[in-house]
Enzyme design. Structure first.
Site, PDB file in Angstrom:
ATOM      1  N   SER A  42      34.030  49.679  24.871  1.00 33.74           N
ATOM      2  CA  SER A  42      33.949  48.266  23.961  1.00 33.74           C
ATOM      3  C   SER A  42      33.496  48.532  22.583  1.00 33.74           C
ATOM      4  CB  SER A  42      33.098  47.517  24.768  1.00 33.74           C
ATOM      5  OG  SER A  42      33.340  45.971  24.329  1.00 33.74           O
TER       6      SER A  42
ATOM      7  N   GLU B 160      41.588  43.086  32.239  1.00 35.31           N
ATOM      8  CA  GLU B 160      40.824  42.894  31.176  1.00 35.31           C
ATOM      9  C   GLU B 160      40.870  42.079  29.880  1.00 35.31           C
ATOM     10  OE1 GLU B 160      39.649  45.628  28.083  1.00 35.31           O
ATOM     11  OE2 GLU B 160      40.017  47.287  29.621  1.00 35.31           O
TER      12      GLU B 160
ATOM     13  N   HIS C 248      36.960  44.567  32.213  1.00 31.74           N
ATOM     14  CA  HIS C 248      36.489  45.296  30.914  1.00 31.74           C
ATOM     15  C   HIS C 248      35.585  46.528  31.355  1.00 31.74           C
ATOM     16  CE1 HIS C 248      36.272  45.621  26.829  1.00 31.74           C
ATOM     17  NE2 HIS C 248      34.738  45.416  26.568  1.00 31.74           N
TER      18      HIS C 248
END
Length: 305
Positions: free
Chosen positions: A118, A255, A282
């Site tokens: 991320s 996600e 995610h």
């Protein structure tokens, strides 16, 4: 005991490193394989804990794993970010990229693999573009090359999840900046339960919040939908062709990151592999660890051939 054993013993384990700026970062290295992987956590302001079992899960593939908490995150030093000088000095992408490089130097890593999850993927992209000479490869885990497409996608997900009344209420809260209303917090949490963590398996839990809220708010904003922070204009579209090291792109099949953007990136990076982790959001490594680690480990192993 031989010199090689002592060197490996000292390199592994948990220790704090002191940065040139005087602050301290928590680090941990596990494993004894010849493939060296360093991980960068998400957030911004998250923690390394999603990587707790990486050393164990990647051991069969001969991987040594180093993880650390970035400045402002839970286990590492947390400057006073109410001080405008600290915000100016530390809360920018350039600082965190240089932090990655300093951690690399102080831990003696070179020709290593860098995995960014991320927000960590933002740093991994920037590092790969600036310091390719130190990398054997880069892994982008649930991160695309810009925030505009992410915001469009996550808000489309919200539109599909909630009814018109809930959507109108959420937009009203966001206009009033009253993000702590219980109904609003419950709706935002629903997104997390379905897309950030798609499966019902237990996630890392603490009795207190471990989030570096000041870091998150500065870069992101108040939540995933209201991105008004410093990161909102980050955009590396057009630069993916300049990543000169092998790249592994891994995304959850369910996600918040748009998979069309992931496929575009895979086409643009000269030496890339794209994997979609099924039944995962995610947090792929938590939702479907067997698939996530199998394909990541095999890719890392394959790079040594």
């Amino acid at each position: 005991m031989g010199v090689d054993f002592l060197a490996k013993y000292k390199a592994n384990g948990t220790r704090f490193i002191t940065l040139d700026n005087g602050y301290h970062l928590w680090t941990q290295t596990t494993g004894s394989g010849d493939i060296h992987l360093m991980t960068l956590h998400g957030g911004p302001g998250g923690t390394n804990e999603v990587f707790e079992n990486f050393g164990e899960r990647l051991a069969p593939y001969g991987v040594t794993v180093t993880r650390y908490d970035q400045l402002g995150s839970f286990f590492s030093d947390q400057p006073d970010f109410s001080d405008p000088e600290n915000r100016k000095k530390f809360l920018n992408i350039d600082y965190y990229v240089q932090e990655v490089e300093e951690v690399r130097q102080k831990l003696g890593l070179d020709h290593f693999y860098l995995l960014g999850q991320s927000w960590g993927g933002v740093l991994a992209i920037e590092y790969a573009l600036r310091y390719p000479e130190h990398l054997a490869g880069v892994i982008l885990s649930s991160m695309i090359d810009n925030l505009a497409e992410y915001l469009q996608n996550v808000n489309a997900i919200r539109d599909s999840m909630f009814n018109a009344d809930d959507l109108a209420y959420m937009h009203d809260v966001e206009a009033r900046h009253t993000f702590d209303e219980p109904r609003y917090e419950a709706l935002v949490s629903a997104l997390g339960e379905h897309y950030l963590h798609h499966q019902a398996d237990a996630q890392p839990r603490h009795l207190i919040s471990t989030m570096g809220t000041a870091v998150y708010n500065y870069f992101q904003g108040d939540n995933e939908f209201v991105m008004v922070g410093a990161l909102k204009d980050w955009d590396r579209r057009g630069s993916m062709k300049d990543i000169s090291v092998p790249a592994y792109l891994t995304f959850g099949g369910h996600e918040t990151m748009p998979l069309d953007a992931a496929r575009r990136m895979a086409d643009e990076i000269p030496d890339s592999t794209l994997h979609i982790t099924p039944d995962a959001g995610h947090g792929q490594m938590l939702d479907n660890p067997d698939d996530y680690f199998k394909h990541l480990g095999e890719w890392l192993q394959g790079q040594q051939a």
